[in-house]
Design a protein around this motif. Structure first.
Motif, short mmCIF file in Angstrom:
data_model
loop_
_atom_site.label_atom_id
_atom_site.label_comp_id
_atom_site.label_asym_id
_atom_site.label_seq_id
_atom_site.Cartn_x
_atom_site.Cartn_y
_atom_site.Cartn_z
N VAL A 90 0.67 -1.33 -0.09
CA VAL A 90 -0.02 0.10 0.10
C VAL A 90 0.81 1.37 0.03
N GLY A 91 1.90 1.30 0.70
CA GLY A 91 2.68 2.31 0.83
C GLY A 91 3.52 2.78 -0.50
N ILE A 92 3.95 1.77 -1.12
CA ILE A 92 4.65 1.85 -2.17
C ILE A 92 3.72 2.11 -3.37
N ILE A 93 2.54 1.76 -3.60
CA ILE A 93 1.51 2.25 -4.64
C ILE A 93 1.34 3.76 -4.08
N SER A 94 0.95 4.16 -2.88
CA SER A 94 0.60 5.61 -2.67
C SER A 94 1.76 6.64 -2.81
N LEU A 156 8.83 8.08 -2.09
CA LEU A 156 8.97 9.45 -2.35
C LEU A 156 10.34 10.04 -2.67
N GLU A 157 11.25 9.47 -1.85
CA GLU A 157 12.53 9.84 -2.04
C GLU A 157 13.04 8.96 -3.21
N VAL A 158 12.94 7.75 -3.35
CA VAL A 158 13.48 7.02 -4.51
C VAL A 158 13.03 7.42 -5.69
N ARG A 159 11.86 7.52 -6.15
CA ARG A 159 11.29 7.68 -7.21
C ARG A 159 11.80 8.97 -7.93
N GLU A 160 12.16 9.75 -7.32
CA GLU A 160 12.96 11.10 -7.95
C GLU A 160 14.24 11.12 -8.30
N MET A 161 14.90 9.90 -8.29
CA MET A 161 16.21 9.54 -8.47
C MET A 161 16.46 9.53 -9.87
N GLN A 162 17.49 9.80 -10.58
CA GLN A 162 17.86 9.93 -11.80
C GLN A 162 17.72 8.31 -12.57
N ILE A 182 12.84 -0.04 -7.04
CA ILE A 182 12.08 0.63 -5.64
C ILE A 182 12.42 -0.32 -4.63
N ILE A 183 11.77 -1.40 -4.50
CA ILE A 183 11.54 -2.37 -3.18
C ILE A 183 13.18 -2.53 -2.82
#
Length: 230
Positions: A90-94, A156-162, A182-183
């Motif tokens: 749920v947290g990853i999807i959110s 939220l931190e990881v998805r903005e990485m290059q 991500i995981i």
């Protein structure tokens, strides 16, 4: 030298835990008596026959501890598995999709956090009834928001990485990105939370023990597998 001493302590501690675990897993063979068998002799002091003595109904306390340990470990592991699996997904999807999906999921998690753990357990047990599975479900559901909020924050931190932007630009689907990229990057934080919930070191965390004890007092724990015919 210090590292060797620490290693020896770790090995000794691991052996002790392994022995205790084996006693609990094979309770049918290691327990000297039936844990719910009543004796007319009543309470007895500790002796060679009864290591920890007996309770007022004549039941062997050592045997009851061994069988009770199995239930405690089962509830602990299963409830953490429920909270870990559901909360992380749920947290990853959110965190990954954001926008209205994020708002909806996080408001639901906030609603769960608004309920004290014991109150949430009471509601679940009132609907489903007492029993081992329902108690495990109650404990697991109450821990979902913790994993969900932690997973969301890390995503939220990881998805903005290059490198995430790079795999998006080449057309990789979202499911593959979440599982493959991500995981693995948020797993260390999730593992820390799992260890913290199972190996409490902060005195404040002892409140969790009080919550579990209160569930037992309110008859929310597992019921005996069989009852006596009076």
């Amino acid at each position: 030298m210090k590292e060797l001493i620490k290693m020896k302590k770790f090995i000794i501690f691991g052996l002790i835990l392994s022995i205790i675990g084996l006693f609990i897993i094979f309770a049918e063979y290691t327990a000297p008596y039936d844990p719910i068998e009543i004796s007319m002799e009543g309470r007895k002091a500790p002796s060679l026959e009864h290591i920890f003595g007996t309770d007022r109904l004549g039941r062997d306390i050592f045997s009851r501890i061994i069988f009770g340990g199995r239930i405690s470990i089962l509830i602990g592991l299963a409830s953490v598995a429920i909270g870990l699996t559901v909360g992380t997904i749920v947290g990853i999807i959110s965190g990954y999709y954001g926008r209205w999906i994020d708002n909806t999921i996080m408001r639901l998690m906030d609603s769960l956090l608004a309920f004290p753990g014991i109150l949430l357990a009471l509601v679940i047990i009132a609907v489903l009834g007492p029993g081992l599975i329902n108690v495990t479900l109650a404990v697991g559901v109450s821990s979902i928001p913790e994993y969900a909020r932690l997973a969301r924050g890390k995503v939220l931190e990881v998805r903005e990485m290059q490198y995430i932007e790079a795999v998006r630009s080449i057309g990789v689907n979202d499911f593959f990105i979440m599982v493959k990229h991500i995981i693995p990057n948020i797993s260390s934080s999730i593992c820390y939370l799992v260890n913290r919930q199972n190996c409490h070191k902060d005195p404040i965390d002892c409140l969790d023990l009080l919550v579990r004890s209160s569930r037992s007092l309110l008859l929310l724990n597992a019921l005996p597998q069989r009852t006596l015919n009076c």
